[in-house]
Design an enzyme around this catalytic site. Structure first.
Site, mmCIF file in Angstrom:
data_model
loop_
_atom_site.group_PDB
_atom_site.id
_atom_site.type_symbol
_atom_site.label_atom_id
_atom_site.label_comp_id
_atom_site.label_asym_id
_atom_site.label_seq_id
_atom_site.Cartn_x
_atom_site.Cartn_y
_atom_site.Cartn_z
ATOM 1 N N LYS A 1 35.623 29.998 16.468
ATOM 2 C CA LYS A 1 36.261 29.694 17.756
ATOM 3 C C LYS A 1 35.803 28.327 18.283
ATOM 4 C CE LYS A 1 38.071 29.728 21.750
ATOM 5 N NZ LYS A 1 39.465 29.762 22.094
ATOM 6 N N CYS B 1 39.352 24.836 28.553
ATOM 7 C CA CYS B 1 38.684 25.228 27.300
ATOM 8 C C CYS B 1 38.070 24.093 26.487
ATOM 9 C CB CYS B 1 39.669 25.987 26.421
ATOM 10 S SG CYS B 1 40.354 27.393 27.287
#
Ligand code: UGA
Length: 440
Positions: free
Chosen positions: A204, A260
């Site tokens: 991720k 993000c």
């Protein structure tokens, strides 16, 4: 087959989209959030934020979706517990795991029958291992499995991305545990990677860090183009034709924003330096290039306008990217604060983010709901978000309204032919990495 009973803890973008999509796949889904207002809106069938397709997904899956603020209810009524609470940056850049830790404490107190905990939140490598230690007693009794299942959804396209993934990553202690979670994704044809928790956690972070690296790389090349009179659009196209490089994420501009890419870059830098004593030189450079990018454009504008004091700027675009009303880490905010500091006046328009921007900026700038109003009596128009509709505006009308004819394309939305037309109208065009050298 009986539908799976799924609980979602945390109804932000990730949690809510995961919930409605899992419901659409036929599962029974109960979504929890501590925000009572958000749950009230959802109980009425409305989305609490704008996301393409969300309203429709909420409606067509209403029989399979429940919303609650009761943590007891979500834990009791689910076999799979997806945790998707936020992990914002702390002051040092590290991921703030407090909300996640609290959820784990609550699950630990309440579990009486077997549950699969599925971690969706982006958390530092080692988090799954840490909570497996904490929950060891329950794991030994066969009551808990801990799965890491990162998401790769893009805001604005998240429903499409959930339903059409490039890959699904499932991290677990054993293949047998991973397969329990993989069952939920049986209907997908993409590769499903069964890996360790640590591999999944790192996949991720590394994915988002790589995307950020591509953007800072192309912005650096754009800054060089600016000096030598080359056009970054041609250069990016030319390098992207190499199939090893590809065309994606090579759009130069004001840099990356959003909740993000920045946060995950800072978290990885902080983790590397403080937890494993490794200096992540490349990642630090990626962040620095991004931080400097809006200032570089302002520097170019200053060469043309000399002084910002008393100048009126028309801003097209406020959200951190098109397709969303999200203002988190929006590069437009950096531009606005720098321009205001130097005494400029700003009038702005965004197709979706006017309300959210107004809540953040209060009365510091004027926000209007007609894109043509931003041109009235302005010294420059500045495009800060690459909304496709900005290409289709009537630029003759905009030109006629303006005091000075400066058009600053902070996202390079115009191609060469468009620029020719704009220059024929009388505009002076300034893009990112597309101009004959404006020497210092
Ligand atoms: C990003 C990742 O793309 C998702 O895969 C990930 O799941 C998500 O973060 C997350 O971790 O939750 P998102 O933040 O929605 O998704 O936004 P992006 O589409 O990645 O765009 C980020 C920023 O980069 C925007 O400000 C955009 O304008 C900018 N950008 C993007 C560029 O400046 N150039 C490009 O070529 C591409």
């Amino acid at each position: 087959m009986k539908p799976n009973k799924i609980g979602i803890i945390g109804c932000g973008y990730v949690g809510l989209i995961t919930g409605v999509c899992l419901a659409d796949l036929g599962n029974q889904v109960i979504c929890h959030d501590i925000d009572q207002e958000k749950i009230r809106i959802l109980q009425q069938g409305s989305p609490p934020f704008y996301e393409k397709g969300l309203q429709d997904f909420l409606k067509r899956n209403q029989d399979r979706l429940t919303f609650t603020t009761s943590i007891d209810q979500v834990i009791q009524d689910s076999d799979y517990l997806f945790i998707s609470v936020g992990s914002p940056s702390t002051k040092t850049g590290a991921a703030d795991t407090r909300a996640f830790n609290q959820v784990i404490d609550q699950i630990q107190k309440r579990v009486t029958n077997p549950k699969v905990i599925v971690i969706k939140s982006t958390l530092p490598v080692g988090t799954a291992q840490r909570i497996k230690q904490q929950l060891k007693g329950l794991i030994d009794q066969g009551l808990i499995d801990v799965i890491s299942n990162p998401e790769f959804l893009r805001e604005g396209n998240s429903i499409y991305d959930f339903m059409n993934p490039d890959r699904i990553v499932i991290g677990a202690e054993s293949n047998q545990q991973a397969k329990k979670a993989a069952r939920l994704y049986d209907s997908f044809t993409c590769p499903i990677l069964l890996v360790s928790n640590e591999d999944a956690e790192l996949i991720k972070y590394a994915s988002n860090n790589f995307l950020a690296t591509k953007i800072s790389f192309i912005n650096e090349i754009a800054n060089i183009c600016q000096q030598v009179g080359a056009d970054i659009l041609q250069v990016a196209y030319g390098i992207g034709l190499d199939h090893r490089i590809g065309h994606h994420f090579l759009q130069a501009g004001l840099g990356f924003g959003g909740p993000c890419l920045n946060k995950d870059l800072q978290a990885m830098i902080s983790f590397s330096k403080n937890q494993i004593n490794y200096d992540p030189h490349l990642l630090e450079a990626v962040l620095k290039i991004n931080d400097l990018q809006p200032g570089r454009l302002l520097h170019q504008i200053k060469k043309l306008l000399k002084d910002f004091k008393g100048q009126r700027f028309g801003l097209l675009g406020l959200s951190f990217k098109p397709g969303t009303s999200d203002m988190r880490n929006a590069p437009s905010l950096n531009l606005i604060s720098a321009l205001l500091q130097e005494g400029a006046e700003i009038i702005a328009y965004d197709p979706k983010a006017n309300l959210e921007a107004g809540n953040i900026l209060k009365n510091q700038i004027q926000i209007v709901d007609d894109p043509y109003l931003v041109s009235e009596n302005t010294s420059a128009i500045l495009i800060a978000t690459e909304w496709p509709e900005f290409c289709k505006l009537d630029y003759q009308k905009i030109f006629n309204n303006m005091k000075e004819p400066l058009l600053i394309d902070g996202r390079n939305i115009f191609d060469k032919d468009d620029i020719e037309k704009l220059e024929q109208i009388g505009f002076q065009y300034l893009g990112v990495g597309r101009n004959i050298s404006l020497n210092d």
